[in-house]
Design a protein around this motif. Structure first.
Motif, PDB file in Angstrom:
ATOM      1  N   GLU A  72       0.822  -1.209   0.000  1.00 11.67           N
ATOM      2  CA  GLU A  72       0.000   0.000   0.000  1.00 11.67           C
ATOM      3  C   GLU A  72       0.858   1.262   0.000  1.00 11.67           C
ATOM      4  O   GLU A  72       0.403   2.326   0.406  1.00 11.67           O
ATOM      5  CB  GLU A  72      -0.911   0.012   1.232  1.00 11.67           C
ATOM      6  CG  GLU A  72      -1.942  -1.079   1.242  1.00 11.67           C
ATOM      7  CD  GLU A  72      -1.855  -1.906   2.519  1.00 11.67           C
ATOM      8  OE1 GLU A  72      -1.113  -1.543   3.429  1.00 11.67           O
ATOM      9  OE2 GLU A  72      -2.562  -2.915   2.579  1.00 11.67           O
ATOM     10  N   SER A  73       2.103   1.170  -0.445  1.00 19.52           N
ATOM     11  CA  SER A  73       3.022   2.306  -0.346  1.00 19.52           C
ATOM     12  C   SER A  73       2.503   3.549  -1.055  1.00 19.52           C
ATOM     13  O   SER A  73       2.641   4.655  -0.529  1.00 19.52           O
ATOM     14  CB  SER A  73       4.403   1.927  -0.876  1.00 19.52           C
ATOM     15  OG  SER A  73       4.338   1.545  -2.229  1.00 19.52           O
ATOM     16  N   ALA A  74       1.900   3.405  -2.225  1.00 21.50           N
ATOM     17  CA  ALA A  74       1.419   4.579  -2.960  1.00 21.50           C
ATOM     18  C   ALA A  74       0.359   5.334  -2.163  1.00 21.50           C
ATOM     19  O   ALA A  74       0.317   6.563  -2.186  1.00 21.50           O
ATOM     20  CB  ALA A  74       0.876   4.170  -4.325  1.00 21.50           C
ATOM     21  N   SER A  75      -0.464   4.608  -1.415  1.00 19.53           N
ATOM     22  CA  SER A  75      -1.509   5.276  -0.624  1.00 19.53           C
ATOM     23  C   SER A  75      -0.939   5.965   0.609  1.00 19.53           C
ATOM     24  O   SER A  75      -1.626   6.758   1.246  1.00 19.53           O
ATOM     25  CB  SER A  75      -2.588   4.265  -0.210  1.00 19.53           C
ATOM     26  OG  SER A  75      -2.071   3.347   0.740  1.00 19.53           O
ATOM     27  N   ARG A  76       0.300   5.688   0.928  1.00 15.49           N
ATOM     28  CA  ARG A  76       0.951   6.321   2.093  1.00 15.49           C
ATOM     29  C   ARG A  76       2.038   7.306   1.676  1.00 15.49           C
ATOM     30  O   ARG A  76       2.760   7.834   2.510  1.00 15.49           O
ATOM     31  CB  ARG A  76       1.508   5.241   3.012  1.00 15.49           C
ATOM     32  CG  ARG A  76       0.356   4.406   3.554  1.00 15.49           C
ATOM     33  CD  ARG A  76       0.758   3.327   4.443  1.00 15.49           C
ATOM     34  NE  ARG A  76      -0.461   2.649   4.893  1.00 15.49           N
ATOM     35  CZ  ARG A  76      -0.487   1.471   5.408  1.00 15.49           C
ATOM     36  NH1 ARG A  76       0.639   0.808   5.576  1.00 15.49           N
ATOM     37  NH2 ARG A  76      -1.626   0.934   5.779  1.00 15.49           N
ATOM     38  N   ARG A  77       2.116   7.572   0.393  1.00 16.99           N
ATOM     39  CA  ARG A  77       3.120   8.468  -0.163  1.00 16.99           C
ATOM     40  C   ARG A  77       3.054   9.860   0.469  1.00 16.99           C
ATOM     41  O   ARG A  77       4.070  10.524   0.658  1.00 16.99           O
ATOM     42  CB  ARG A  77       2.917   8.539  -1.680  1.00 16.99           C
ATOM     43  CG  ARG A  77       3.691   9.610  -2.415  1.00 16.99           C
ATOM     44  CD  ARG A  77       5.167   9.257  -2.475  1.00 16.99           C
ATOM     45  NE  ARG A  77       5.868  10.156  -3.364  1.00 16.99           N
ATOM     46  CZ  ARG A  77       6.443  11.291  -2.973  1.00 16.99           C
ATOM     47  NH1 ARG A  77       6.400  11.665  -1.711  1.00 16.99           N
ATOM     48  NH2 ARG A  77       7.065  12.051  -3.844  1.00 16.99           N
ATOM     49  N   GLN A  78       1.861  10.307   0.821  1.00 19.26           N
ATOM     50  CA  GLN A  78       1.679  11.651   1.377  1.00 19.26           C
ATOM     51  C   GLN A  78       2.433  11.893   2.679  1.00 19.26           C
ATOM     52  O   GLN A  78       2.676  13.029   3.051  1.00 19.26           O
ATOM     53  CB  GLN A  78       0.193  11.899   1.621  1.00 19.26           C
ATOM     54  CG  GLN A  78      -0.375  10.957   2.678  1.00 19.26           C
ATOM     55  CD  GLN A  78      -1.877  11.038   2.784  1.00 19.26           C
ATOM     56  OE1 GLN A  78      -2.459  12.041   2.426  1.00 19.26           O
ATOM     57  NE2 GLN A  78      -2.502   9.978   3.269  1.00 19.26           N
ATOM     58  N   TYR A  79       2.837  10.849   3.351  1.00 15.41           N
ATOM     59  CA  TYR A  79       3.487  10.997   4.643  1.00 15.41           C
ATOM     60  C   TYR A  79       5.011  11.089   4.556  1.00 15.41           C
ATOM     61  O   TYR A  79       5.663  11.389   5.545  1.00 15.41           O
ATOM     62  CB  TYR A  79       3.111   9.828   5.560  1.00 15.41           C
ATOM     63  CG  TYR A  79       1.626   9.684   5.764  1.00 15.41           C
ATOM     64  CD1 TYR A  79       0.931  10.585   6.551  1.00 15.41           C
ATOM     65  CD2 TYR A  79       0.923   8.654   5.154  1.00 15.41           C
ATOM     66  CE1 TYR A  79      -0.439  10.467   6.732  1.00 15.41           C
ATOM     67  CE2 TYR A  79      -0.441   8.516   5.334  1.00 15.41           C
ATOM     68  CZ  TYR A  79      -1.127   9.432   6.116  1.00 15.41           C
ATOM     69  OH  TYR A  79      -2.472   9.303   6.294  1.00 15.41           O
ATOM     70  N   ILE A  80       5.558  10.796   3.394  1.00 12.47           N
ATOM     71  CA  ILE A  80       7.019  10.753   3.274  1.00 12.47           C
ATOM     72  C   ILE A  80       7.532  11.904   2.402  1.00 12.47           C
ATOM     73  O   ILE A  80       6.797  12.489   1.620  1.00 12.47           O
ATOM     74  CB  ILE A  80       7.505   9.410   2.707  1.00 12.47           C
ATOM     75  CG1 ILE A  80       6.947   9.183   1.304  1.00 12.47           C
ATOM     76  CG2 ILE A  80       7.158   8.270   3.651  1.00 12.47           C
ATOM     77  CD1 ILE A  80       7.525   7.996   0.593  1.00 12.47           C
ATOM     78  N   THR A  81       8.805  12.186   2.567  1.00  5.12           N
ATOM     79  CA  THR A  81       9.481  13.227   1.795  1.00  5.12           C
ATOM     80  C   THR A  81      10.700  12.612   1.122  1.00  5.12           C
ATOM     81  O   THR A  81      11.395  11.788   1.719  1.00  5.12           O
ATOM     82  CB  THR A  81       9.933  14.370   2.742  1.00  5.12           C
ATOM     83  OG1 THR A  81       8.779  14.909   3.388  1.00  5.12           O
ATOM     84  CG2 THR A  81      10.653  15.462   1.981  1.00  5.12           C
TER      85      THR A  81
END
Length: 185
Positions: free
Chosen positions: A137-146
Motif C-alpha cells: 500500500e506504499s502509494a496510498s501512504r506516499r503523502q506521509y514521506i518526503t
C-alpha cells in the motif's frame, strides 16, 4: 509482485559514502586521508535517517523505476511507491533518462498524522519509512514521506560530485529543470 536483485541503471547512485557519527570520527578519517595523494576536494553532508532509493526518470521527469539501494548494485523494485508520478514540471531534461538518489524520510509530525489517520501506532520515522516503502500500500501512504535528493546522474554524465550537487541545487530549488548546458545558475 516485488522484484528483488534488480540491477541498478545508475551504479554510482546505488553506493554509499563514508559516514561519521561524531566530530572525532571525522577528525580520525581526515587524518587517515592526509597521506592519500589522490584526495582532492571533500564534501560533507548531514546524515538523513531514512531509506535510500534511486529513481530513474525519462527526459520529462516521469518516474520510470524506483529501486532500493540494495547490495552490490542490486536493489528491490519499489516503483509502486511513486507509480504515475511526474516530477520537475515536465521540463525536457535534454537526455533520454536520468537518475536521482533520494533519502526517503519522514518527520515526527508525519508519523503522528499517519498514526491518527490509519488508527495505528507508528513508533518512529525510520522504521515507518521502511515499512511504507516495503508495503503493498506504499502509494496510498506516499503523502506521509518526503524525498530528499542526494545525488543525480544522467546518460553520458561526466561531472564530478560537486558539479552534480550544484546542478541538483538549481534543479530542486528553482522549481524547474535548468538546461544542462546552462551552467550560469
Amino acid at each position: 509482485d516485488r522484484q528483488a536483485g534488480v540491477a541498478h541503471d545508475w551504479p554510482l547512485l546505488s553506493g554509499w559514502l563514508a559516514k561519521a557519527a561524531s566530530l572525532d570520527e571525522v577528525s580520525d578519517w581526515l587524518g587517515r586521508c592526509s597521506d592519500d595523494r589522490h584526495v582532492g576536494n571533500m564534501l560533507g553532508s548531514p546524515k538523513w535517517d531514512g531509506m535510500s532509493i534511486v529513481v530513474t526518470y525519462d527526459r520529462h521527469g516521469n518516474v520510470q523505476r524506483a529501486l532500493t539501494r540494495g547490495d552490490d548494485g542490486l536493489g528491490v523494485d519499489v516503483t509502486r511507491l511513486l507509480a504515475g508520478e511526474s516530477h520537475f514540471g515536465g521540463t525536457d531534461f535534454e537526455v533520454e533518462r536520468f537518475g536521482v538518489k533520494y533519502e526517503v524520510v519522514m518527520s515526527w509530525s508525519a508519523v503522528e498524522r499517519m498514526s491518527e489517520d490509519l488508527g495505528k501506532v507508528y513508533k518512529n520515522p525510520r522504521n515507518t519509512v521502511a515499512g511504507i516503502v516495503a508495503s503493498d500500500e506504499s502509494a496510498s501512504r506516499r503523502q506521509y514521506i518526503t524525498l530528499v535528493p542526494l545525488d543525480i546522474e544522467w546518460d553520458g554524465c561526466e561531472d564530478d560530485r560537486l558539479a552534480r550537487i550544484e546542478f541538483m541545487q538549481r534543479l530542486f530549488q528553482g522549481g524547474s529543470i535548468p538546461r544542462r548546458h546552462d551552467q550560469s545558475g
